[in-house]
Design a protein around this motif. Sequence first.
Motif, PDB file in Angstrom:
ATOM      1  N   LYS A   8       2.313   2.268  -5.521  1.00  0.00           N
ATOM      2  CA  LYS A   8       2.044   0.919  -5.013  1.00  0.00           C
ATOM      3  C   LYS A   8       1.836  -0.091  -6.134  1.00  0.00           C
ATOM      4  O   LYS A   8       2.285  -1.231  -6.023  1.00  0.00           O
ATOM      5  CB  LYS A   8       0.864   0.913  -4.053  1.00  0.00           C
ATOM      6  CG  LYS A   8      -0.418   1.533  -4.527  1.00  0.00           C
ATOM      7  CD  LYS A   8      -1.449   1.567  -3.412  1.00  0.00           C
ATOM      8  CE  LYS A   8      -2.708   2.319  -3.849  1.00  0.00           C
ATOM      9  NZ  LYS A   8      -2.446   3.770  -4.012  1.00  0.00           N
ATOM     10  N   MET A  25      -8.928   0.467   5.340  1.00  0.00           N
ATOM     11  CA  MET A  25      -7.862  -0.479   5.655  1.00  0.00           C
ATOM     12  C   MET A  25      -8.320  -1.512   6.671  1.00  0.00           C
ATOM     13  O   MET A  25      -7.909  -2.685   6.606  1.00  0.00           O
ATOM     14  CB  MET A  25      -6.620   0.262   6.168  1.00  0.00           C
ATOM     15  CG  MET A  25      -5.396  -0.633   6.323  1.00  0.00           C
ATOM     16  SD  MET A  25      -4.873  -1.394   4.749  1.00  0.00           S
ATOM     17  CE  MET A  25      -3.981  -0.012   4.012  1.00  0.00           C
ATOM     18  N   ASN A  34      -7.844  -3.487  -6.207  1.00  0.00           N
ATOM     19  CA  ASN A  34      -7.262  -3.463  -4.855  1.00  0.00           C
ATOM     20  C   ASN A  34      -8.247  -3.055  -3.768  1.00  0.00           C
ATOM     21  O   ASN A  34      -7.838  -2.790  -2.638  1.00  0.00           O
ATOM     22  CB  ASN A  34      -6.061  -2.510  -4.838  1.00  0.00           C
ATOM     23  CG  ASN A  34      -6.421  -1.081  -5.253  1.00  0.00           C
ATOM     24  OD1 ASN A  34      -7.581  -0.685  -5.233  1.00  0.00           O
ATOM     25  ND2 ASN A  34      -5.411  -0.310  -5.613  1.00  0.00           N
ATOM     26  N   ASN A  35      -9.549  -3.011  -4.103  1.00  0.00           N
ATOM     27  CA  ASN A  35     -10.515  -2.563  -3.102  1.00  0.00           C
ATOM     28  C   ASN A  35     -11.219  -3.753  -2.453  1.00  0.00           C
ATOM     29  O   ASN A  35     -10.774  -4.896  -2.548  1.00  0.00           O
ATOM     30  CB  ASN A  35     -11.505  -1.578  -3.718  1.00  0.00           C
ATOM     31  CG  ASN A  35     -12.349  -2.205  -4.820  1.00  0.00           C
ATOM     32  OD1 ASN A  35     -12.324  -3.424  -5.047  1.00  0.00           O
ATOM     33  ND2 ASN A  35     -13.109  -1.384  -5.520  1.00  0.00           N
ATOM     34  N   GLU A  81      -1.979  -5.752  -3.842  1.00  0.00           N
ATOM     35  CA  GLU A  81      -2.042  -4.316  -3.602  1.00  0.00           C
ATOM     36  C   GLU A  81      -3.331  -3.978  -2.866  1.00  0.00           C
ATOM     37  O   GLU A  81      -4.393  -4.508  -3.182  1.00  0.00           O
ATOM     38  CB  GLU A  81      -1.990  -3.593  -4.949  1.00  0.00           C
ATOM     39  CG  GLU A  81      -2.186  -2.094  -4.884  1.00  0.00           C
ATOM     40  CD  GLU A  81      -2.251  -1.476  -6.262  1.00  0.00           C
ATOM     41  OE1 GLU A  81      -2.839  -0.386  -6.379  1.00  0.00           O
ATOM     42  OE2 GLU A  81      -1.740  -2.085  -7.229  1.00  0.00           O
ATOM     43  N   LEU A  82      -3.234  -3.071  -1.884  1.00  0.00           N
ATOM     44  CA  LEU A  82      -4.391  -2.616  -1.115  1.00  0.00           C
ATOM     45  C   LEU A  82      -4.545  -1.114  -1.317  1.00  0.00           C
ATOM     46  O   LEU A  82      -3.625  -0.349  -1.017  1.00  0.00           O
ATOM     47  CB  LEU A  82      -4.224  -2.923   0.376  1.00  0.00           C
ATOM     48  CG  LEU A  82      -4.535  -4.350   0.863  1.00  0.00           C
ATOM     49  CD1 LEU A  82      -3.599  -5.377   0.225  1.00  0.00           C
ATOM     50  CD2 LEU A  82      -4.416  -4.424   2.378  1.00  0.00           C
ATOM     51  N   GLY A  83      -5.697  -0.689  -1.830  1.00  0.00           N
ATOM     52  CA  GLY A  83      -5.944   0.732  -2.056  1.00  0.00           C
ATOM     53  C   GLY A  83      -7.060   1.241  -1.158  1.00  0.00           C
ATOM     54  O   GLY A  83      -8.107   0.599  -1.038  1.00  0.00           O
ATOM     55  N   LYS A 125      -2.791   4.279   6.428  1.00  0.00           N
ATOM     56  CA  LYS A 125      -1.934   3.304   5.744  1.00  0.00           C
ATOM     57  C   LYS A 125      -1.287   2.342   6.736  1.00  0.00           C
ATOM     58  O   LYS A 125      -1.236   1.124   6.507  1.00  0.00           O
ATOM     59  CB  LYS A 125      -0.845   4.023   4.942  1.00  0.00           C
ATOM     60  CG  LYS A 125      -1.358   4.912   3.824  1.00  0.00           C
ATOM     61  CD  LYS A 125      -1.966   4.127   2.690  1.00  0.00           C
ATOM     62  CE  LYS A 125      -2.336   5.046   1.533  1.00  0.00           C
ATOM     63  NZ  LYS A 125      -2.992   4.322   0.423  1.00  0.00           N
ATOM     64  N   ASN A 181      -5.018  -2.351 -10.727  1.00  0.00           N
ATOM     65  CA  ASN A 181      -5.303  -1.862  -9.374  1.00  0.00           C
ATOM     66  C   ASN A 181      -6.626  -2.431  -8.855  1.00  0.00           C
ATOM     67  O   ASN A 181      -7.433  -1.721  -8.262  1.00  0.00           O
ATOM     68  CB  ASN A 181      -5.308  -0.328  -9.340  1.00  0.00           C
ATOM     69  CG  ASN A 181      -6.497   0.252 -10.070  1.00  0.00           C
ATOM     70  OD1 ASN A 181      -7.047  -0.376 -10.960  1.00  0.00           O
ATOM     71  ND2 ASN A 181      -6.885   1.455  -9.688  1.00  0.00           N
ATOM     72  N   ILE A 220       4.808  -0.526   2.736  1.00  0.00           N
ATOM     73  CA  ILE A 220       4.205   0.798   2.590  1.00  0.00           C
ATOM     74  C   ILE A 220       5.190   1.675   1.837  1.00  0.00           C
ATOM     75  O   ILE A 220       6.276   1.997   2.336  1.00  0.00           O
ATOM     76  CB  ILE A 220       3.829   1.423   3.948  1.00  0.00           C
ATOM     77  CG1 ILE A 220       2.962   0.447   4.766  1.00  0.00           C
ATOM     78  CG2 ILE A 220       3.089   2.728   3.735  1.00  0.00           C
ATOM     79  CD1 ILE A 220       2.547   0.972   6.118  1.00  0.00           C
ATOM     80  N   THR A 240       0.844  -1.183   0.000  1.00  0.00           N
ATOM     81  CA  THR A 240       0.000   0.000   0.000  1.00  0.00           C
ATOM     82  C   THR A 240       0.886   1.242   0.000  1.00  0.00           C
ATOM     83  O   THR A 240       2.103   1.159   0.096  1.00  0.00           O
ATOM     84  CB  THR A 240      -0.973  -0.011   1.200  1.00  0.00           C
ATOM     85  OG1 THR A 240      -1.976   0.996   0.986  1.00  0.00           O
ATOM     86  CG2 THR A 240      -0.261   0.253   2.513  1.00  0.00           C
ATOM     87  N   LEU A 271      -2.520  -1.114   8.397  1.00  0.00           N
ATOM     88  CA  LEU A 271      -2.212  -2.429   7.827  1.00  0.00           C
ATOM     89  C   LEU A 271      -1.308  -3.246   8.744  1.00  0.00           C
ATOM     90  O   LEU A 271      -1.448  -4.468   8.848  1.00  0.00           O
ATOM     91  CB  LEU A 271      -1.535  -2.232   6.460  1.00  0.00           C
ATOM     92  CG  LEU A 271      -0.948  -3.471   5.780  1.00  0.00           C
ATOM     93  CD1 LEU A 271      -2.050  -4.461   5.440  1.00  0.00           C
ATOM     94  CD2 LEU A 271      -0.185  -3.059   4.515  1.00  0.00           C
TER      95      LEU A 271
END
Length: 463
Positions: free
Chosen positions: A113, A169, A138-139, A160-162, A204, A136, A183, A108, A207
Motif C-alpha cells: 500500500k 477501518m 496511516n493510523n 494510505e490507511l493502515g 479491508k 506510513n 485495495i 489500503t 473502507l
Amino acid sequence: MNMTLADIERCLGNMAEEGHQDIRVASVKTDSRTVEAGDLFVCIAGENYDGHEFAPQAARSGAAAIVASRMLDDVDAPVIMVRDSLGALGRLAACWRDMCGAKLVAVTGTAGKTTVKEMLYAVVSRKFETAKNYRNFNNQIGLPMSMLKAAAKQEVWIMELGISRKGDMEELAPVASPDLAVITNVGPGHLEGLGNEAGVAQAKTALLRYLRPNGRAVVCADYPLLWDAAREIVDAPIGFSTNANSDTSYVASFLGGSDTENWGRFRLKTPEGDGELTAPFCGEHYAENLACVAAAAHQLGLSRDDVIKGVRDMAVDGQRFCCKVGGGVTVIDDTYNANPLSMARSIRTATTMADEAPLVLVLGDMRELGAEATRRHEELGTLVAEAAPAAVFYKGDHLADVARTCGGAVIPLTTPDEFLRAWRETGIDRGVVLVKGSRSLKMEEYANALCRELNAGAPGGNK
C-alpha cells in the motif's frame, strides 16, 4: 491547514466564541514540544503518555487553543472540550478536507500500500497539485495529521490507511471518506488482530462502505476473498490483475530485468494500449502495484502514458526492495516490514534475480501473526528450502520454526558486527543478499552494515 478558531469550534460541535473568527490557526500539533505560537494543540491520551498533562506547556508556547477531553487546570489558552480528542482530530481533518474540496484517494491492503501510494503520487502529481501522507503515517493519528498538513491548493489527496485490529477501518474510513478507494491485496497480515485471511478481507473492504456518493473502488481481482467481499459492498468494483488471462481492463506482468541494472521490464495492458515498459524497480510484486496504479490513475483522468512517465521518474524507497551493488554482490534492503505475503514475494524475486549466482537470505520474524505465527514461520522455512540459498541468517523468536522446515543450517543473527564476521566466513563474493523482517527487529542495521562492508550503493540515475 488554514482555519479560524471559530471554524474549529463549529467543526467540533461547539459554539464559536466571540472574536474567534479573527484568530487564524495554521497548524495542528499533538506533541507539545513542537507547538509554536498560533497552533492548535490536541491532547491525545496514548499508552505511554497523556497529552492533557502537557497542555500547560503548549499554552506557554503560544497555542491558540487546546482541544481536550477532560478538564484542565492552569491553562492560559482557550480550551475546546470534546468527548474524545482522538475522534475530534479525525473530525477536524474531515472538515478541512471539505473546506478545500479536495478529491481523496484512500489506499489500503496487506502488502504494497505504501509503494502504491508513492507510485500513484508520482503519476498524479505530474498533472495535479497532490498531497500524500509521509511514509506510513496511516493510523488514527497519522491519517488526520497528514490530511491537516495538506494545502487548500492541492486538488488530490492520496492517503494510505493502515489497520491492525478489528474496528480500525471503521475509525479511519469516515475520516477519509474517499472519492476513490484502492485495495491492493489481502493476505495473512496482522492476524493477531484480524483473525484470519477472511477477517482481513472483511476488515479491508469495510473502507468501501464509506465511499462518497458516486465514489469508485479499485480492487485486485486476483484474491477471491477480497474480490467477493468487495462485490458484496459495491456493485461494480474496477478490477486489476497480474494474470495475463484475466478479463479485467488493467493487467501487468513482470518480464524480468532490463539492461539498466536493477530496473525491471513490465508489460502493462490498459484500455488505451498494451505493451512493454521499463521502470526503476524489479519483481512480480511490482507488477501488481503497477496494474493497481494504472487502474486508479485512469479513474482520476490520467492516461497510460502518464502512468509510464510517472513511475519511470519516481524515487525508490531506501527500505523497500532497494538494491545496492558492491563488487559482484547485490544487497536488497527490503527491511521496511514483513508479513507472509510480502516475505514470499521478496524471496521469490530475489531468487529470480540471483539466477545461477549464490543467494543469501538475512531474515527476521514476521510479527503480529497471533495463533498462526508458528505455522506461518514453518511455511517460511519451506519457502526458504525451495529457494535453495547458499546461506541463511535469522533473527527472532521463530528461528526454530524456520529451521525445522528449511532443510539446512540457519545462522542466528546477533549484532551487526557478528553478522559481518559470519558473512566473511562464507567467502561469497558475488550473488544476491535479501535482508527482510518485521520493522521492530531493525533489520536495516544488518543491511547497512553489509553495504558498508561491500562499499555498496544504489545505482545512480534513472534510465
